[in-house]
Design a protein around this motif. Structure first.
Motif, PDB file in Angstrom:
ATOM      1  N   UNK A 101       0.836  -1.203   0.000  1.00  0.00           N
ATOM      2  CA  UNK A 101       0.000   0.000   0.000  1.00  0.00           C
ATOM      3  C   UNK A 101       0.873   1.255   0.000  1.00  0.00           C
ATOM      4  N   UNK A 102       1.961   1.216   0.774  1.00  0.00           N
ATOM      5  CA  UNK A 102       2.875   2.374   0.817  1.00  0.00           C
ATOM      6  C   UNK A 102       3.480   2.624  -0.569  1.00  0.00           C
ATOM      7  N   UNK A 103       3.879   1.542  -1.223  1.00  0.00           N
ATOM      8  CA  UNK A 103       4.490   1.722  -2.552  1.00  0.00           C
ATOM      9  C   UNK A 103       3.462   2.241  -3.552  1.00  0.00           C
ATOM     10  N   UNK A 104       2.197   1.819  -3.389  1.00  0.00           N
ATOM     11  CA  UNK A 104       1.140   2.331  -4.275  1.00  0.00           C
ATOM     12  C   UNK A 104       0.948   3.827  -4.064  1.00  0.00           C
ATOM     13  N   UNK A 105       0.964   4.252  -2.807  1.00  0.00           N
ATOM     14  CA  UNK A 105       0.830   5.681  -2.500  1.00  0.00           C
ATOM     15  C   UNK A 105       1.995   6.450  -3.122  1.00  0.00           C
ATOM     16  N   UNK A 106       3.192   5.888  -2.975  1.00  0.00           N
ATOM     17  CA  UNK A 106       4.389   6.535  -3.539  1.00  0.00           C
ATOM     18  C   UNK A 106       4.259   6.665  -5.051  1.00  0.00           C
ATOM     19  N   UNK A 107       3.817   5.564  -5.685  1.00  0.00           N
ATOM     20  CA  UNK A 107       3.649   5.584  -7.143  1.00  0.00           C
ATOM     21  C   UNK A 107       2.652   6.652  -7.574  1.00  0.00           C
ATOM     22  N   UNK A 108       1.557   6.741  -6.833  1.00  0.00           N
ATOM     23  CA  UNK A 108       0.507   7.708  -7.200  1.00  0.00           C
ATOM     24  C   UNK A 108       1.011   9.134  -7.079  1.00  0.00           C
ATOM     25  N   UNK A 109       1.760   9.385  -6.013  1.00  0.00           N
ATOM     26  CA  UNK A 109       2.196  10.764  -5.761  1.00  0.00           C
ATOM     27  C   UNK A 109       3.347  11.164  -6.674  1.00  0.00           C
ATOM     28  N   UNK A 110       4.331  10.285  -6.844  1.00  0.00           N
ATOM     29  CA  UNK A 110       5.560  10.694  -7.541  1.00  0.00           C
ATOM     30  C   UNK A 110       5.709  10.157  -8.966  1.00  0.00           C
ATOM     31  N   UNK A 121      -8.038  12.728 -10.376  1.00  0.00           N
ATOM     32  CA  UNK A 121      -8.023  13.207  -8.995  1.00  0.00           C
ATOM     33  C   UNK A 121      -7.589  12.049  -8.090  1.00  0.00           C
ATOM     34  N   UNK A 122      -6.464  12.211  -7.458  1.00  0.00           N
ATOM     35  CA  UNK A 122      -5.891  11.098  -6.681  1.00  0.00           C
ATOM     36  C   UNK A 122      -6.226  11.180  -5.188  1.00  0.00           C
ATOM     37  N   UNK A 123      -7.009  12.166  -4.803  1.00  0.00           N
ATOM     38  CA  UNK A 123      -7.264  12.358  -3.359  1.00  0.00           C
ATOM     39  C   UNK A 123      -7.948  11.147  -2.735  1.00  0.00           C
ATOM     40  N   UNK A 124      -9.051  10.706  -3.383  1.00  0.00           N
ATOM     41  CA  UNK A 124      -9.815   9.588  -2.793  1.00  0.00           C
ATOM     42  C   UNK A 124      -9.000   8.291  -2.769  1.00  0.00           C
ATOM     43  N   UNK A 125      -8.347   7.905  -3.901  1.00  0.00           N
ATOM     44  CA  UNK A 125      -7.542   6.677  -3.830  1.00  0.00           C
ATOM     45  C   UNK A 125      -6.456   6.735  -2.754  1.00  0.00           C
ATOM     46  N   UNK A 126      -5.806   7.895  -2.636  1.00  0.00           N
ATOM     47  CA  UNK A 126      -4.744   8.019  -1.625  1.00  0.00           C
ATOM     48  C   UNK A 126      -5.337   7.905  -0.219  1.00  0.00           C
ATOM     49  N   UNK A 127      -6.517   8.543  -0.019  1.00  0.00           N
ATOM     50  CA  UNK A 127      -7.179   8.455   1.296  1.00  0.00           C
ATOM     51  C   UNK A 127      -7.493   7.001   1.635  1.00  0.00           C
ATOM     52  N   UNK A 128      -8.051   6.277   0.637  1.00  0.00           N
ATOM     53  CA  UNK A 128      -8.407   4.867   0.877  1.00  0.00           C
ATOM     54  C   UNK A 128      -7.167   4.051   1.212  1.00  0.00           C
ATOM     55  N   UNK A 138      -6.229   2.208 -11.564  1.00  0.00           N
ATOM     56  CA  UNK A 138      -5.182   3.015 -10.942  1.00  0.00           C
ATOM     57  C   UNK A 138      -4.477   2.282  -9.814  1.00  0.00           C
ATOM     58  N   UNK A 139      -5.270   1.574  -9.020  1.00  0.00           N
ATOM     59  CA  UNK A 139      -4.687   0.923  -7.842  1.00  0.00           C
ATOM     60  C   UNK A 139      -4.495  -0.579  -8.028  1.00  0.00           C
ATOM     61  N   UNK A 140      -4.696  -1.032  -9.260  1.00  0.00           N
ATOM     62  CA  UNK A 140      -4.634  -2.467  -9.568  1.00  0.00           C
ATOM     63  C   UNK A 140      -5.522  -3.242  -8.586  1.00  0.00           C
ATOM     64  N   UNK A 141      -6.711  -2.663  -8.369  1.00  0.00           N
ATOM     65  CA  UNK A 141      -7.647  -3.266  -7.406  1.00  0.00           C
ATOM     66  C   UNK A 141      -8.159  -4.592  -7.921  1.00  0.00           C
TER      67      UNK A 141
END
Lengths: 162, 68
Positions: A26-35, A42-49, A119-122
């Motif tokens: 999950x941390x690496x997914x957040x990193x990927x989304x941000x950087x 809009x990445x706010x909701x995926x990052x929040x989840x 986006x999140x490979x859900x």
């Protein structure tokens, strides 16, 4: 009995490793989304989840770690103790809350649609089964904690019969 | 609890020590202390019988009911 407890201890250790892996993923997914992601989404909701997922996984892993220590030091001669009852009750409640939160997050993830899922490979496969299994486990743990508490009271009564 | 154990009074009347009584009836001093302090949840008939025999008294001399 010792073999059973050792097997349970090993499984809990594996579960802890799985939890740590999930947190790392999950941390690496957040990193990927941000950087790394250069989309206009809009990445706010995926990052929040993902942050909620990291938090609850951390809490569950922490309690599993505590539970593993209890299981490791379990005194079979004095199994009916207040401490054992409390630790079984705590882990049962943690699993119960975790399964409900996981179900809630899954519903949100489904409702967010395909964009989020790509986006999140859900991959929602097996989530419901996992939640139901965890619910059953948590209810069993809560029942066992009640049995331990009741056994402790009976033991106390027996010890105080002169 | 509303059941009171008057063991101390009976022991004093007979000039006996707890240690002696514990030895006479075959229980530990710790258990006798639990019984005297009123922390005991129950008492076995065999223990009661042994106490009555050792102190030459009736169960009513040792146990009493007090309204809370």
């Amino acid at each position: 009995m010792k073999n059973l407890i050792f097997s349970l201890y090993l499984l809990i250790c594996l579960w802890i490793i799985g939890g740590l892996t999930a947190i790392f993923r999950s941390c690496s997914e957040v990193y990927n989304m941000i950087f790394i992601h250069n989309t206009n989404d809009n990445l706010t909701i995926p990052i929040c989840i993902l942050l909620i997922k990291i938090s609850i996984n951390s809490i569950v892993t922490f309690y599993l770690f505590k539970f593993s220590r209890v299981i490791n030091k379990l005194n079979l001669e004095n199994f009916l103790s207040k401490k054992n009852g409390k630790s079984f009750r705590t882990i049962g409640r943690v699993f119960l809350y975790y399964s409900f939160i996981r179900l809630f997050i899954n519903v949100i993830e489904i409702s967010l649609g395909e964009n989020y899922q790509k986006l999140t490979e859900y991959n929602g496969k097996g989530v419901i089964e996992g939640v139901v299994t965890l619910l059953i486990t948590s209810l069993f743990l809560l029942i066992i904690s009640k049995i331990i508490d009741q056994g402790y009271n009976f033991k106390q009564e027996n010890d105080l019969t002169i | 609890m509303s059941i009171v154990v008057n063991l101390n009074t009976v022991l004093a009347e007979r000039n006996l020590k707890s240690k002696d009584l514990a030895e006479m009836i075959g229980i530990t001093e710790a258990n006798l202390s639990i019984l005297k302090s009123g922390k005991a949840k129950a008492i076995r008939f065999s223990t009661l019988e042994a106490i009555c025999k050792a102190l030459d008294c009736q169960p009513a001399d040792i146990l009493a009911y007090e309204k809370e």
